[in-house]
Design an enzyme around this catalytic site. Structure first.
Site, short mmCIF file in Angstrom:
data_model
loop_
_atom_site.label_atom_id
_atom_site.label_comp_id
_atom_site.label_asym_id
_atom_site.label_seq_id
_atom_site.Cartn_x
_atom_site.Cartn_y
_atom_site.Cartn_z
N SER A 131 0.82 -1.22 0.00
CA SER A 131 0.00 0.00 0.00
C SER A 131 0.85 1.26 0.00
O SER A 131 1.95 1.28 0.56
CB SER A 131 -0.90 0.04 1.24
OG SER A 131 -1.60 1.27 1.27
N LYS A 185 -4.45 -6.64 3.50
CA LYS A 185 -4.46 -5.51 2.58
C LYS A 185 -5.90 -5.17 2.15
O LYS A 185 -6.26 -4.00 2.00
CB LYS A 185 -3.60 -5.82 1.33
CG LYS A 185 -3.68 -4.78 0.21
CD LYS A 185 -3.16 -3.42 0.65
CE LYS A 185 -2.96 -2.38 -0.43
NZ LYS A 185 -3.99 -2.03 -1.33
N HIS A 188 -7.41 -3.29 4.88
CA HIS A 188 -6.84 -1.93 4.80
C HIS A 188 -7.66 -1.10 3.80
O HIS A 188 -8.02 0.04 4.07
CB HIS A 188 -5.37 -2.01 4.36
CG HIS A 188 -4.79 -0.71 3.89
ND1 HIS A 188 -5.07 -0.17 2.64
CD2 HIS A 188 -3.96 0.18 4.49
CE1 HIS A 188 -4.45 0.99 2.52
NE2 HIS A 188 -3.77 1.22 3.62
N ASN A 189 -7.94 -1.68 2.66
CA ASN A 189 -8.67 -0.92 1.64
C ASN A 189 -10.12 -0.66 2.03
O ASN A 189 -10.66 0.40 1.71
CB ASN A 189 -8.60 -1.65 0.29
CG ASN A 189 -7.30 -1.37 -0.43
OD1 ASN A 189 -6.26 -1.29 0.21
ND2 ASN A 189 -7.34 -1.21 -1.73
N GLU A 192 -9.87 2.12 4.20
CA GLU A 192 -9.55 3.28 3.34
C GLU A 192 -10.84 3.86 2.74
O GLU A 192 -11.06 5.08 2.78
CB GLU A 192 -8.61 2.79 2.23
CG GLU A 192 -8.28 3.80 1.14
CD GLU A 192 -7.42 3.15 0.02
OE1 GLU A 192 -6.38 2.57 0.34
OE2 GLU A 192 -7.82 3.23 -1.16
N HIS A 451 -38.29 -21.82 14.77
CA HIS A 451 -36.83 -21.85 14.87
C HIS A 451 -36.34 -21.90 16.31
O HIS A 451 -35.17 -22.20 16.56
CB HIS A 451 -36.23 -20.63 14.15
CG HIS A 451 -36.41 -20.69 12.67
ND1 HIS A 451 -35.81 -21.63 11.87
CD2 HIS A 451 -37.17 -19.94 11.83
CE1 HIS A 451 -36.17 -21.46 10.62
NE2 HIS A 451 -37.01 -20.43 10.57
C1 6PG Z 1 -3.16 1.50 -1.59
C2 6PG Z 1 -4.47 1.64 -2.31
C3 6PG Z 1 -4.44 1.04 -3.66
C4 6PG Z 1 -5.77 1.08 -4.39
C5 6PG Z 1 -6.23 2.45 -4.73
C6 6PG Z 1 -7.45 2.49 -5.62
O1 6PG Z 1 -3.21 0.98 -0.49
O2 6PG Z 1 -2.13 1.92 -2.11
O3 6PG Z 1 -5.47 1.00 -1.57
O4 6PG Z 1 -4.05 -0.30 -3.50
O5 6PG Z 1 -5.65 0.38 -5.56
O6 6PG Z 1 -6.47 3.15 -3.59
O7 6PG Z 1 -8.51 1.76 -5.10
P1 6PG Z 1 -9.97 1.98 -5.68
O8 6PG Z 1 -9.86 2.14 -7.16
O9 6PG Z 1 -10.74 0.74 -5.34
O10 6PG Z 1 -10.49 3.21 -5.01
#
Ligand code: 6PG
Length: 474
Positions: A131, A185, A188-189, A192, A451
Site C-alpha cells: 500500500s 491488505k 486496509h482498503n 480506506e 426456529h
Molecule cells: C493502496 C491503495 C491502492 C488502491 C487504490 C485504488 O493501499 O495503495 O489502496 O491499492 O488500488 O487506492 O482503489 P480503488 O480504485 O478501489 O479506489
C-alpha cells in the site's frame, strides 16, 4: 547473461516501475521484464542514475537467466487472470527453490489458491499486499506479507529495506500463511474506503450545510491535520480542496464529477465480512455510497422530482470543532469494525494475525497512515473484544460521541446524506444497548418457522412461543 540480479520484477506499469526503482535505490540489482517490451527501454531511460542496477530482460527466459539462484521474482501485473498466466509462463523456466511473489492487489482467495498450487508443485509462493500508491512504491510502502514463513524470511531483508519506516521500524510484516497478507491488505482498503467516505461527508456538510467554498474547506482540513485527525487522507483532502483547475481557474472540486471509481477491494472487504458474520456497517456504507455515486443521471432525476425543498429550508449550524469531533468518533468506530473483522477472519482461516503489528504496519507508508494508528497498536496489544472497549479509546469515544450524534442529527434534518457517519453512530448505539430488539426477530422466526429461541429467565435454547400450535393448526 551473467546471473547477478538479486530480484526479478515483471510488470513495469506505474506501481511496478516505482517498486523496481525503490529496490534498486536500496542497493539491489533488479532484472526487469514487461510484456510490451518497448516499455522496458523507456523505463531504463526514466531510471536515470539507477539504470546501472537494472537489467533489461526482453523475455522471461532472459529474466530467469539474469537472476542469482535461488531466484526471487516479483509480479506487478494486474490482479486476476494475468497473475495466473504469468505464473504458468514462468514455472517451466524455474527451479524448485525459486520464489514467485505476487505484489499486486490480489483477492486473498486467489492468493490462498495459488499458495496451495505452488506447494503442490513444490515451489514457494508469497502474496504480499503493498500500500501507498505510486509515491509509496517508490519511497517506502507498507507491506503485508502472506505465504510460507521461510520464503518471507528469505526476502524480508529486501522488503524491510524498501518499506516505509515508522520511527526507524520497517512497515513490513508477515501476517500468516496462504492469503493472509492480501486479506490484511483488503481490510486496509475497506477501512480506506470508509475513512475517505467519512471525510467526504464532512466536506458535504461544509459545502451544502455551512455553504463554505473549497478554499475554506481546505483551511479546515489543514487545521484538523495538526491534531488527533493527523493523517495522509486528511492532508490530501486539504490539498484537493485548495487546488485550482489550471484550465478554468475554478476550484478543482467544483470541476470534478461526483462519481467515485472503485477497483473492488472495498467491496471484497464487505463481502468477506458478510461471509464471516462481522459487522462492518461503516465500510459497507462507504461501498454503497460509491455505488450510488456512480449514477449521476438517476440522482439528477431524483433531485428534479423531489426538489429537496425540506433540505433547503432547514438551517444547519455546526461548529468546526463539533464536525471534527464527529469525524474522530466515526473514524475510531470504522477502525474498530475493521479490526474486529480481522479477528474473526483469523479464527476462521486459522491465522495467528498479529493484531498490534497490523496497526503498526499501517502507521507509515500506506494510504490510511495516521497518528491514531500508533494508539491503536498500543490498545490492541491488550487483546480487547473491541477497540472502543480499551481504556484510551473508550475515553476518547465517550468524549467525541455527542458530536457525532449532533452532526448526524443535523445532517439528517437537512437531508444531507451521511451514510458512513450514521452507520458509525448506529454501530455505537447498538454495541452499547444491553437489551436490543432481536427478541422481536426471534419471536418472528419462531412464529413462522418454529426456529426456537433462548429465554431470559432459563438456561438453554429451543424454546417456543404460545403461537406455535395455534398458528400451525389454523
Ligand atoms: C493502496 C491503495 C491502492 C488502491 C487504490 C485504488 O493501499 O495503495 O489502496 O491499492 O488500488 O487506492 O482503489 P480503488 O480504485 O478501489 O479506489
Amino acid at each position: 547473461m551473467a546471473s547477478e540480479a538479486d530480484f526479478g520484477l515483471i510488470g513495469l506499469g506505474t506501481m511496478g516501475a516505482m517498486l523496481a526503482l525503490n529496490i534498486a535505490d536500496n542497493g539491489f540489482r533488479v532484472a526487469v521484464h514487461n510484456r510490451t517490451t518497448a516499455r522496458i527501454g523507456e523505463f531504463l531511460e526514466e531510471a536515470g542514475d539507477l539504470a546501472h542496477r537494472l537489467t533489461p530482460c526482453p523475455s522471461l527466459a532472459d529474466l530467469v537467466a539474469a537472476l542469482k539462484p535461488p531466484r526471487n521474482i516479483i509480479l506487478m501485473v494486474p490482479a486476476g487472470q494475468a497473475v495466473d498466466d504469468q505464473i504458468a509462463a514462468l514455472r517451466p523456466l524455474l527451479e524448485a527453490d525459486d520464489l514467485i511473489i505476487d505484489a499486486g492487489n490480489a483477492n486473498f482467495h486467489d492468493s490462498a489458491r495459488r499458495a496451495v498450487e505452488a506447494r503442490k508443485a513444490g515451489f514457494p509462493f508469497l502474496g504480499i499486499g503493498v500500500s501507498g500508491g505510486a509515491e509509496g512504491a517508490r519511497f517506502g510502502p507498507s507491506i503485508m506479507g502472506g505465504g510460507p514463513r521461510p520464503a518471507w524470511d528469505r526476502v524480508a531483508p529486501m522488503l524491510s529495506a524498501i518499506a516505509a519506516k515508522y520511527e526507524g521500524q520497517p512497515c513490513a510484516t508477515w501476517m500468516g500463511e496462504g492469503g493472509a497478507g492480501h486479506f490484511v491488505k483488503t481490510v486496509h482498503n475497506g477501512i480506506e474506503y470508509a475513512d475517505m467516505q467519512l471525510i467526504a461527508e464532512s466536506f458535504g456538510i461544509m459545502r451544502d450545510g455551512l455553504h463554505m467554498r473549497p478554499a475554506a474547506v481546505a483551511d479546515v482540513f489543514d487545521r484538523w491535520n495538526g491534531g488527533l485527525l493527523q493523517s495522509y487522507l486528511i492532508e490530501i483532502s486539504g490539498k484537493v480542496a485548495e487546488a485550482t483547475d489550471p484550465e478554468t481557474g475554478q476550484p478543482m472540486l467544483d470541476i470534478i464529477q461526483d462519481s467515485a471509481g472503485q477497483k473492488g477491494t472495498g467491496r471484497w472487504t464487505a463481502i468477506e465480512a458478510q461471509m464471516l458474520g462481522a459487522p462492518v456497517s461503516v465500510i459497507e456504507a462507504a461501498v454503497a455510497a460509491r455505488n450510488l455515486s456512480s449514477n449521476p443521471a438517476l440522482r439528477r432525476a431524483g433531485e428534479a422530482l423531489f426538489r429537496r425543498e425540506n433540505a433547503e429550508s432547514t438551517p444547519i449550524s455546526l461548529g468546526e470543532n463539533t464536525l471534527r469531533d464527529a469525524l474522530i468518533a466515526g473514524k475510531i468506530l470504522c477502525y474498530a469494525q475493521g479490526f474486529d473483522l480481522l479477528v474473526k477472519a483469523a479464527r476462521e482461516h486459522g491465522w495467528d494475525l498479529p493484531m498490534p503489528a497490523i496497526a503498526q504496519v499501517w502507521r507509515a507508508g500506506c494510504i490510511i497512515r495516521s497518528a491514531m494508528l500508533d494508539n491503536m497498536a498500543t490498545a490492541l496489544a491488550t487483546a480487547p473484544d473491541n477497540l472502543i472497549f480499551t481504556p484510551y479509546f473508550a475515553d476518547l469515544i465517550a468524549g467525541k460521541l455527542p458530536a457525532l450524534r449532533q452532526v448526524v442529527g443535523a445532517a439528517v434534518g437537512a437531508a444531507l446524506p451521511v451514510p458512513a457517519m450514521a452507520a458509525a453512530l448506529t454501530y455505537f448505539d447498538t454495541l452499547t444497548q444491553a437489551r436490543g430488539t432481536a427478541n422481536m426477530i426471534q419471536g418472528q422466526r419462531d412464529f413462522f418457522g418454529a426456529h426456537g429461541f433462548a429465554r431470559t429467565d432459563r438456561a438453554g435454547t429451543g424454546y417456543h412461543g404460545p403461537w406455535l400450535n395455534q398458528h400451525l393448526s389454523e
